[in-house]
Design a protein around this motif. Structure first.
Motif, PDB file in Angstrom:
ATOM      1  N   VAL A  22       0.860  -1.198   0.000  1.00  0.00           N
ATOM      2  CA  VAL A  22       0.000   0.000   0.000  1.00  0.00           C
ATOM      3  C   VAL A  22       0.894   1.245   0.000  1.00  0.00           C
ATOM      4  O   VAL A  22       1.666   1.455   0.931  1.00  0.00           O
ATOM      5  CB  VAL A  22      -0.931   0.024   1.234  1.00  0.00           C
ATOM      6  N   TRP A  41       2.707   5.092  -8.356  1.00  0.00           N
ATOM      7  CA  TRP A  41       1.885   3.999  -7.800  1.00  0.00           C
ATOM      8  C   TRP A  41       0.931   3.465  -8.868  1.00  0.00           C
ATOM      9  O   TRP A  41       0.808   2.260  -9.077  1.00  0.00           O
ATOM     10  CB  TRP A  41       1.093   4.497  -6.586  1.00  0.00           C
ATOM     11  N   TYR A  45       1.140  -0.250 -10.235  1.00  0.00           N
ATOM     12  CA  TYR A  45       0.158  -1.043  -9.493  1.00  0.00           C
ATOM     13  C   TYR A  45      -0.333  -2.245 -10.309  1.00  0.00           C
ATOM     14  O   TYR A  45      -0.675  -2.117 -11.469  1.00  0.00           O
ATOM     15  CB  TYR A  45      -1.042  -0.172  -9.104  1.00  0.00           C
ATOM     16  N   GLY A  47      -3.091  -5.027  -9.673  1.00  0.00           N
ATOM     17  CA  GLY A  47      -4.144  -5.547  -8.799  1.00  0.00           C
ATOM     18  C   GLY A  47      -4.129  -7.056  -8.657  1.00  0.00           C
ATOM     19  O   GLY A  47      -4.582  -7.602  -7.659  1.00  0.00           O
ATOM     20  N   GLU A  53      -2.154 -11.719   2.151  1.00  0.00           N
ATOM     21  CA  GLU A  53      -3.431 -11.111   2.554  1.00  0.00           C
ATOM     22  C   GLU A  53      -3.335 -10.706   4.016  1.00  0.00           C
ATOM     23  O   GLU A  53      -3.271 -11.560   4.902  1.00  0.00           O
ATOM     24  CB  GLU A  53      -4.541 -12.142   2.358  1.00  0.00           C
ATOM     25  N   GLN A  63      -6.620   6.483   7.764  1.00  0.00           N
ATOM     26  CA  GLN A  63      -6.423   6.122   6.360  1.00  0.00           C
ATOM     27  C   GLN A  63      -6.692   4.651   6.078  1.00  0.00           C
ATOM     28  O   GLN A  63      -6.825   4.251   4.925  1.00  0.00           O
ATOM     29  CB  GLN A  63      -5.006   6.475   5.919  1.00  0.00           C
ATOM     30  N   SER A  66     -11.787   2.832   4.911  1.00  0.00           N
ATOM     31  CA  SER A  66     -12.200   3.367   3.613  1.00  0.00           C
ATOM     32  C   SER A  66     -13.667   3.767   3.552  1.00  0.00           C
ATOM     33  O   SER A  66     -14.098   4.325   2.553  1.00  0.00           O
ATOM     34  CB  SER A  66     -11.940   2.329   2.519  1.00  0.00           C
ATOM     35  N   LEU A  80     -16.156 -10.182   4.265  1.00  0.00           N
ATOM     36  CA  LEU A  80     -15.088 -10.876   3.541  1.00  0.00           C
ATOM     37  C   LEU A  80     -15.170 -12.390   3.764  1.00  0.00           C
ATOM     38  O   LEU A  80     -14.791 -13.176   2.909  1.00  0.00           O
ATOM     39  CB  LEU A  80     -13.710 -10.380   4.003  1.00  0.00           C
ATOM     40  N   PHE A 130     -10.218 -14.145   7.310  1.00  0.00           N
ATOM     41  CA  PHE A 130      -9.889 -13.972   5.895  1.00  0.00           C
ATOM     42  C   PHE A 130      -8.399 -13.723   5.650  1.00  0.00           C
ATOM     43  O   PHE A 130      -7.888 -14.002   4.583  1.00  0.00           O
ATOM     44  CB  PHE A 130     -10.711 -12.798   5.334  1.00  0.00           C
TER      45      PHE A 130
ATOM     46  N   MET B 234      -7.677   2.767  -0.380  1.00  0.00           N
ATOM     47  CA  MET B 234      -9.048   2.403  -0.777  1.00  0.00           C
ATOM     48  C   MET B 234      -9.017   1.320  -1.853  1.00  0.00           C
ATOM     49  O   MET B 234      -9.824   0.387  -1.824  1.00  0.00           O
ATOM     50  CB  MET B 234      -9.788   3.627  -1.325  1.00  0.00           C
ATOM     51  N   VAL B 235      -8.081   1.468  -2.791  1.00  0.00           N
ATOM     52  CA  VAL B 235      -7.971   0.469  -3.863  1.00  0.00           C
ATOM     53  C   VAL B 235      -7.629  -0.899  -3.250  1.00  0.00           C
ATOM     54  O   VAL B 235      -8.217  -1.924  -3.627  1.00  0.00           O
ATOM     55  CB  VAL B 235      -6.901   0.901  -4.899  1.00  0.00           C
ATOM     56  N   ALA B 236      -6.698  -0.883  -2.291  1.00  0.00           N
ATOM     57  CA  ALA B 236      -6.321  -2.145  -1.638  1.00  0.00           C
ATOM     58  C   ALA B 236      -7.545  -2.786  -0.972  1.00  0.00           C
ATOM     59  O   ALA B 236      -7.736  -4.008  -1.022  1.00  0.00           O
ATOM     60  CB  ALA B 236      -5.218  -1.890  -0.610  1.00  0.00           C
ATOM     61  N   GLU B 237      -8.372  -1.952  -0.368  1.00  0.00           N
ATOM     62  CA  GLU B 237      -9.575  -2.445   0.319  1.00  0.00           C
ATOM     63  C   GLU B 237     -10.561  -3.060  -0.692  1.00  0.00           C
ATOM     64  O   GLU B 237     -11.096  -4.150  -0.474  1.00  0.00           O
ATOM     65  CB  GLU B 237     -10.244  -1.254   1.034  1.00  0.00           C
ATOM     66  N   GLU B 239      -9.864  -4.144  -3.683  1.00  0.00           N
ATOM     67  CA  GLU B 239      -9.250  -5.353  -4.253  1.00  0.00           C
ATOM     68  C   GLU B 239      -9.479  -6.556  -3.326  1.00  0.00           C
ATOM     69  O   GLU B 239      -9.719  -7.666  -3.766  1.00  0.00           O
ATOM     70  CB  GLU B 239      -7.740  -5.155  -4.432  1.00  0.00           C
ATOM     71  N   ARG B 240      -9.380  -6.280  -2.036  1.00  0.00           N
ATOM     72  CA  ARG B 240      -9.565  -7.354  -1.055  1.00  0.00           C
ATOM     73  C   ARG B 240     -11.006  -7.878  -1.119  1.00  0.00           C
ATOM     74  O   ARG B 240     -11.233  -9.083  -1.101  1.00  0.00           O
ATOM     75  CB  ARG B 240      -9.241  -6.822   0.341  1.00  0.00           C
TER      76      ARG B 240
END
Lengths: 428, 248
Positions: A22, A41, A45, A47, A53, A63, A66, A80, A130, B234-237, B239-240
């Motif tokens: 991150v 980034w 990046y 994905g 995990e 931060q 979200s 999840l 998870f 946020m993207v990481a979240e 993606e998860r």
């Protein structure tokens, strides 16, 4: 549990990024570097890349959240590993980490720093089935000592499920072994500034929120414990109190950011009356998206004299801290380059210098040790208190770590909850 | 539990969506405002300008009433404060720019230019509160959850859109925080705190324009930077969430 210690906030961030993938764009260099970091980034990046995990607690814990309300944060975390999320389970998680269920619908941005950290703990526990582990930066910095057990409960839960726990701390930062830390002393006493704080039952009202979901109105009324209307204090003053009791809100009332709906707060200090100036917990935001020097130039755009004074104060504070670390290369490195200011410490010094140059009656430092190693934080506060003392500016520290400021503060006040809506301020 | 029962009192998302679309219809299509303006003109009692202004003022009141009922008086005042400041800034700067550079209004009469600026002003004071209400009326979390359960080609696009929606929502939170920071730095809000240097008059005509422009510039970039700052997290979240709901 693996613990890694760093001398500088910037090294802690680098470690966090390498461990989690991150990226946190740098905020102290101004917009050019920020967008470059974001672009880098975005270009690199992937994905689909398989990261371990893990659940993250970031140095600025907000931060890591979200979604706008605790209810959403925890519901998302629970979903999840489970298709059906029960609201009672969310309330249970909040209560497990000492947060009242009423907080479920309160906007995350209006929670206190400690409450945000506890919400991160609840989120981490919700994600436990998870994830393979937890990566946490400074996980108890914003917690009161009586809440450290919440962190221990979280680690225990991860240990029980054989998940890894990776902690990135700054040197000397409070951790669960805080109570065994040595007593601190200062070689020369910090000059005292006598001032008076008047409280005429100030009431802060938080309006109800009606959308996207309902959150009831709430209020805090501040009172002095002996029923009087004023209190005499000697700066530096330390303000302590449990998480969520209303310390940061009180700081915002003192600095005029929040206007009381009823009653009033009055400051009577050698530099006059009026509002205090405030350095927020997450001081980087106060640069308003500018570089450190860019912010100073912007603030004093029409006042060359004050800009010169602020720059002199900056140089004095910087030299004061560096002198004490002459033989300690790690601390000197952590302070950053003198030619290009870019570290969190330099941002804090600059913001403090700017406020001292305005000859404020009171300067409030909300959790001044955040993002700094203990030795640097102590030296910063000591140097600031000396310089402020010479300028007759009273200093107020808001902190959970009374031990950090031992031998430095002249008065201490404690905020405690009395009933649901009253916060009592008492001199310790 | 009070909060729990209160949560259940809110409208279902589709009903909110339809109601908000109906409310925003004049903005998207011009109907029924255009039709009403025509009818008013036909009565012979109103000029086209007066009919326009009358209908759009009435529509503005309807939008503000909905914001008042949904968000409460304090939020409405906050949104209106921001909208009026933005609307006036745009309209005044627009008038100044058109005065300085007449080619910007080439082919338009003086009255038509003024009328256009009034329309822009009305659009801002109506659609800024409306947009904030619209964006904050829906749960980004629920949207992401729904999209993450989709299969097929719309899933990735849907997740990107849901993330963009959340980023828009986050702008509101950022403005709240920045406003607190601004108030601490500039208690008078529109006057620089440090303006007392001998011989310096910040309010001299040239300087005041520099100050206003610098404020607009600072706010725009601060909003963008602070809104974009948490995007990687946020993207990481998201993606998860995506990984937790693999496609069938």
């Amino acid at each position: 549990m693996k613990i890694h210690r760093f001398n500088a906030f910037e090294s802690q961030i680098s470690y966090f990024t390498s461990r989690t993938g991150v990226h946190l764009p740098r905020m102290t260099f101004g917009k050019g570097v920020f967008f470059k970091d974001l672009g880098r980034w975005s270009n690199t990046y992937d994905g689909q890349a398989r990261q371990t995990e893990s659940v993250h607690i970031l140095p600025d814990p907000v931060q890591g959240l979200s979604f706008p309300r605790p209810l959403d944060v925890l519901s998302s975390a629970l979903s999840l590993s489970s298709r059906m999320v029960d609201t009672e389970e969310i309330y249970g998680l909040l209560e497990y980490f000492g947060l009242p269920v009423e907080k479920a619908t309160q906007p995350v941005i209006s929670l206190s720093g400690g409450e945000i950290l506890l919400l991160n703990f609840a989120k981490a526990k919700a994600m436990l089935p998870f994830v393979e582990g937890l990566v946490a930066c400074s996980p108890i910095h914003w917690l009161n000592e009586n809440r450290y057990s919440q962190w221990e409960k979280l680690v225990e839960a991860f240990d029980k499920k054989k998940r890894f726990v990776d902690v990135a701390l700054l040197e000397g930062e409070p951790f669960i072994d805080e109570k065994s830390v040595r007593q601190e002393t200062v070689l020369q006493p910090v000059p005292a500034v006598t001032w008076q704080l008047g409280l005429d039952d100030p009431v802060v009202v938080f309006e109800e929120i009606r959308f996207p979901s309902y959150h009831p109105a709430s209020r805090i009324e501040y009172k002095l414990d002996d029923g009087s209307r004023s209190i005499n204090l000697e700066s530096p003053v330390l303000i302590t109190g449990d998480n969520g009791v209303g310390k940061s809100i009180f700081a915002k009332v003192l600095s005029g950011i929040i206007k009381p709906s009823g009653g009033s707060v009055a400051i009577n200090a050698p530099n006059g009356s009026g509002h205090a100036r405030l350095i927020f917990q997450d001081a980087i935001d106060q640069l308003f998206g500018k570089s450190i020097d860019g912010h100073m130039d912007w603030v004093f755009r029409f006042d060359e004299d004050k800009r010169r004074i602020a720059k002199d104060i900056y140089a004095e504070l910087d030299a004061g801290i560096r002198n004490d670390f002459q033989d300690r290369t790690e601390e000197l490195e952590a302070m950053g380059s003198q030619s290009r200011k870019c570290t969190l410490l330099q941002a804090k010094i600059s913001l403090i210098a700017e406020r001292l140059a305005t000859r404020t009656p009171v300067l409030v430092l909300d959790e001044p040790g955040w993002g700094l190693s203990r030795s640097i934080a102590r030296k910063l506060v000591e140097t600031v208190s000396r310089t402020a003392g010479k300028m007759h500016v009273a200093i107020v520290l808001i902190s959970h770590h009374a031990r950090w400021w031992q031998g430095m503060v002249h008065s201490r006040c404690h905020l405690s909850q009395e009933g649901k809506h009253t916060v009592v301020i008492g001199k310790v | 539990m009070e909060t729990h029962t209160e949560n259940k009192r809110t409208f279902p998302w589709w009903l909110k969506f339809v109601l908000l679309l109906v409310l925003g219809l004049p903005g998207f299509s011009g109907w029924p405002n255009g039709w009403l303006i025509q009818r008013l003109q036909e009565t012979g009692l109103f000029t086209v300008e007066i009919a326009h202004i009358g209908v759009w003022v009435f529509y503005a009141c309807c939008v503000w009433l909905v914001v008042l009922v949904s968000a409460g008086p304090h939020k409405l005042l906050a949104y209106l404060g921001a909208a009026f400041i933005l609307g006036l800034t745009v309209a005044i700067l627009g008038a100044v720019m058109r005065g300085l550079f007449p080619f910007l209004a080439a082919g338009m009469g003086r009255d038509a230019t003024s009328f256009k600026l009034i329309r822009i002003f009305f659009n801002i004071i109506i659609f800024l509160p409306y947009s904030i209400l619209f964006i904050n009326s829906f749960s980004a979390k629920k949207l992401i959850d729904r999209v993450a359960r989709l299969d097929g080609r719309y899933r990735t696009a849907g997740l990107h859109l849901a993330l963009a929606f959340r980023v828009f929502q986050h702008t509101g939170e950022v403005v709240f925080n920045l406003f607190q920071i601004w108030t601490e730095e500039y208690p008078e809000k529109i006057i620089p705190r440090n303006s007392g240097s001998p011989g310096v008059r910040w309010y001299a005509p040239g300087k005041i324009l520099v100050w206003i422009w610098a404020c607009i510039h600072a706010w725009i970039f601060a909003c963008i930077i602070h809104t974009f700052e948490p995007i990687p997290a946020m993207v990481a979240e998201v993606e998860r969430i995506n990984r937790a709901n693999p496609e069938a």
